[in-house]
Write an enzyme that holds these catalytic residues in place. Sequence first.
Site, PDB file in Angstrom:
ATOM      1  N   HIS A  70      11.732 109.069 101.799  1.00 33.37           N
ATOM      2  CA  HIS A  70      13.091 109.593 102.004  1.00 33.37           C
ATOM      3  C   HIS A  70      12.955 110.913 102.770  1.00 33.37           C
ATOM      4  CE1 HIS A  70      11.957 112.232  98.745  1.00 33.37           C
ATOM      5  NE2 HIS A  70      11.733 111.182  97.959  1.00 33.37           N
TER       6      HIS A  70
ATOM      7  N   HIS B 164      10.277 113.539 101.756  1.00 32.25           N
ATOM      8  CA  HIS B 164       8.927 113.325 102.301  1.00 32.25           C
ATOM      9  C   HIS B 164       8.872 113.777 103.766  1.00 32.25           C
ATOM     10  CE1 HIS B 164       8.993 110.011  99.150  1.00 32.25           C
ATOM     11  NE2 HIS B 164       7.914 110.670  98.817  1.00 32.25           N
TER      12      HIS B 164
HETATM   13  P1  AMP Z   1       5.624 110.919  95.984  1.00 31.64           P
HETATM   14  O1  AMP Z   1       5.705 109.878  97.055  1.00 31.64           O
HETATM   15  O2  AMP Z   1       6.726 110.865  95.001  1.00 31.64           O
HETATM   16  O3  AMP Z   1       4.253 111.008  95.366  1.00 31.64           O
HETATM   17  O4  AMP Z   1       5.827 112.311  96.730  1.00 31.64           O
HETATM   18  C1  AMP Z   1       4.972 112.696  97.783  1.00 31.64           C
HETATM   19  C2  AMP Z   1       5.201 114.153  98.067  1.00 31.64           C
HETATM   20  O5  AMP Z   1       6.556 114.354  98.444  1.00 31.64           O
HETATM   21  C3  AMP Z   1       4.949 115.044  96.842  1.00 31.64           C
HETATM   22  O6  AMP Z   1       4.292 116.222  97.255  1.00 31.64           O
HETATM   23  C4  AMP Z   1       6.346 115.326  96.362  1.00 31.64           C
HETATM   24  O7  AMP Z   1       6.455 116.554  95.648  1.00 31.64           O
HETATM   25  C5  AMP Z   1       7.100 115.394  97.668  1.00 31.64           C
HETATM   26  N1  AMP Z   1       8.535 115.188  97.452  1.00 31.64           N
HETATM   27  C6  AMP Z   1       9.107 114.203  96.731  1.00 31.64           C
HETATM   28  N2  AMP Z   1      10.448 114.365  96.703  1.00 31.64           N
HETATM   29  C7  AMP Z   1      10.713 115.502  97.412  1.00 31.64           C
HETATM   30  C8  AMP Z   1      11.915 116.216  97.734  1.00 31.64           C
HETATM   31  N3  AMP Z   1      13.112 115.803  97.319  1.00 31.64           N
HETATM   32  N4  AMP Z   1      11.794 117.338  98.485  1.00 31.64           N
HETATM   33  C9  AMP Z   1      10.583 117.768  98.911  1.00 31.64           C
HETATM   34  N5  AMP Z   1       9.414 117.132  98.644  1.00 31.64           N
HETATM   35  C10 AMP Z   1       9.480 116.021  97.901  1.00 31.64           C
END
Ligand code: AMP
Length: 286
Positions: free
Chosen positions: A34, A37
């Site tokens: 999204h 990311h």
């Molecule tokens: P994930 O795919 O959930 O493991 O997230 C991958 C990276 O994206 C991690 O460093 C998360 O903290 C970051 N992330 C997830 N959601 C958000 C958001 N809403 N804003 C900023 N970074 C995010």
Amino acid sequence: MTIVHSLQALRKALSGVPAHHPSVAFVPTMGALHHGHISLVAAARQLSPTVVVSIFVNPTQFNDPADFARYPKSLEQDIDMLEAAGTHLLFLPEVATLYPQGTQHLPAYPLGRLEELLEGLHRPGHFQGVCQVVHRLLEAVQPGQLLLGAKDYQQCMVIRQLLQHTTLPTQLHIVPTMREADGLAMSSRNRRLSADGRRQAASIYRTLQWIDNQWPHQPAAVLESEASRQLLAAGFDSVDYISICHAHTLEPLLQADANEPAVVLVAAFLEGVRLIDNLPLGQRPA
Ligand code: AMP
């Protein structure tokens, strides 16, 4: 954008760059991407000429196998989004690529209190799994810069500790949380909510803002129990925790003290989906 699956192809694609050179910035993800990311990819592009993203749903960090099984996947759309965002290299490993000896009996990382508090307490083994995968990814990509989202506040602290423990010369950058127009933190899990659930979910941010408005004029325990009541009244099924903590140690702040950096962190279930969020306290513009 180059797409690689194996460690050999990854190393070949980065062969012109010395290990841990600042010119390589890395964004690890679990896919179902999204705009949150993509904001990490945009920040990575500001830092480094080469941006590497990984998509890997890491089995060792899911303490609930059902949660792992239903983790959303949208690879084709993810590839389009990463390409449009200017990613140079996408690493798509298989489980056996990162865990050639299997996912059992892996070494433990010293995480101290971080493993006993908040997410550590409610998701036993989760941060060990996060360290296992991030350590392997860092050894594979060898980036100079690592970008993580503040949305996963405690995870950022765990990885900071991992970097100190492993002495890997990678610099950590924490990127602010991207939110929807109504304040809900963007998350891959949001897409599992119904339309009603999606509307109710925004109350999580309103509750964090309410705490920010009250702090430090009321004791933490009073704010926490009222905030929990607000979430349940807004339709949440249960609240794992809503806790005002020291922004560096994550120890609970019992006394309101305007001199201590504070953050409020929350994890709560809505329609069976576990949502997390956080807000640093006292940082509103004057
Ligand atoms: P994930 O795919 O959930 O493991 O997230 C991958 C990276 O994206 C991690 O460093 C998360 O903290 C970051 N992330 C997830 N959601 C958000 C958001 N809403 N804003 C900023 N970074 C995010």
